[in-house]
Write a protein that holds these residues in place. Sequence first.
Motif, short mmCIF file in Angstrom:
data_model
loop_
_atom_site.label_atom_id
_atom_site.label_comp_id
_atom_site.label_asym_id
_atom_site.label_seq_id
_atom_site.Cartn_x
_atom_site.Cartn_y
_atom_site.Cartn_z
N UNK A 11 17.94 -82.28 12.92
CA UNK A 11 16.64 -81.62 12.75
C UNK A 11 16.72 -80.17 13.23
N UNK A 12 17.29 -79.98 14.41
CA UNK A 12 17.34 -78.64 15.00
C UNK A 12 18.19 -77.69 14.17
N UNK A 13 19.17 -78.24 13.42
CA UNK A 13 20.07 -77.38 12.65
C UNK A 13 19.65 -77.23 11.19
N UNK A 18 20.21 -75.05 5.44
CA UNK A 18 19.64 -74.74 4.13
C UNK A 18 19.99 -73.34 3.59
N UNK A 19 20.08 -72.29 4.44
CA UNK A 19 20.29 -70.94 3.92
C UNK A 19 21.50 -70.78 2.99
N UNK A 20 22.64 -71.35 3.34
CA UNK A 20 23.83 -71.17 2.48
C UNK A 20 23.61 -71.77 1.10
N UNK A 21 22.93 -72.91 1.06
CA UNK A 21 22.69 -73.55 -0.23
C UNK A 21 21.66 -72.77 -1.03
N UNK A 22 20.65 -72.22 -0.35
CA UNK A 22 19.65 -71.39 -1.04
C UNK A 22 20.33 -70.13 -1.59
N UNK A 60 15.43 -70.78 5.09
CA UNK A 60 15.62 -71.43 6.39
C UNK A 60 14.42 -71.25 7.30
N UNK A 61 13.83 -70.05 7.27
CA UNK A 61 12.67 -69.76 8.11
C UNK A 61 11.46 -70.59 7.65
N UNK A 90 13.39 -70.38 14.26
CA UNK A 90 13.68 -70.67 12.86
C UNK A 90 14.34 -69.48 12.17
N UNK A 91 13.79 -68.30 12.43
CA UNK A 91 14.34 -67.08 11.83
C UNK A 91 15.75 -66.82 12.36
N UNK A 92 15.95 -67.00 13.66
CA UNK A 92 17.28 -66.78 14.25
C UNK A 92 18.32 -67.73 13.67
N UNK A 93 17.96 -69.00 13.54
CA UNK A 93 18.90 -69.97 12.96
C UNK A 93 19.26 -69.60 11.53
N UNK A 94 18.24 -69.22 10.74
CA UNK A 94 18.47 -68.93 9.32
C UNK A 94 19.28 -67.65 9.13
N UNK A 95 18.83 -66.57 9.77
CA UNK A 95 19.56 -65.30 9.63
C UNK A 95 20.96 -65.43 10.24
N UNK A 96 21.06 -66.12 11.36
CA UNK A 96 22.36 -66.29 12.00
C UNK A 96 23.34 -67.04 11.11
N UNK A 97 22.85 -68.05 10.39
CA UNK A 97 23.72 -68.78 9.47
C UNK A 97 24.27 -67.85 8.40
N UNK A 98 23.40 -67.00 7.87
CA UNK A 98 23.83 -66.05 6.84
C UNK A 98 24.82 -65.03 7.40
#
Length: 180
Positions: A11-13, A18-22, A60-61, A90-98
């Motif tokens: 859940x936390x991840x 999702x960002x890479x797939x999006x 992701x966000x 949420x924003x940090x996880x998403x942008x960080x993944x990218x």
Amino acid sequence: MVVSLVATAFWAMLPAYVPNNAAVLAGGGRPIDGGRTWGGRRVLGDGKTWRGTAAGTLAGTLLAVVLNAVGPAVSGALGVSLPTFPLAAGFGLALGAMLGDIGASFLKRRSGRERGAAFPGLDQLDFVVGALVLALVAAPGWFSATFTLPVLAVVLVMTPVLHVVTNVGAYLLGLKNEPW
Ligand code: CTP
Ligand code: K
Ligand code: MG
């Protein structure tokens, strides 16, 4: 105990998964490096675009916002206490993944790997490291409350497995050019 750890880690991840797939679905248009080269090779390559990066970060966000809305119901159904996401998390996880994925492409180009080439290990963990580091910076209190050492351990084992499964799936569906 194990169910709760795995559910919490997953859940936390999710806003980082999702960002890479999006980006794969939305990618195209102007590459971030604008076609520039360094040492005779592209800085990042055509596989890292502004559109894909923006779409991935947004996806992701937004997912984190949706997870906050459905979290109580899912927590109740599973009998576990799932984390909620401050917007910064949420924003940090998403942008960080990218950014982790972009950093990996930078390293791939420096080591002579063309766009789409595999870099086992890096491919499966680049975005996790990026997501965790940026979440830590953006929401340190939330990060330390959520990513306890056992949760972190589950994340590091589970993510490469999920990454392989989703990428092979995307490849078989014709969404991705390579199964990694
Ligand atoms: N994508 C994008 N922007 C990003 C990340 C991905 O537009 N920041 C899109 C691109 O269309 C890319 C596809 O998603 O080709 C698959 O992503 P990935 O496998 O990360 O890129 P590759 O094309 O394999 O390039 P690289 O070797 O640099 O990873
Ligand atoms: K990648
Ligand atoms: Mg690739």
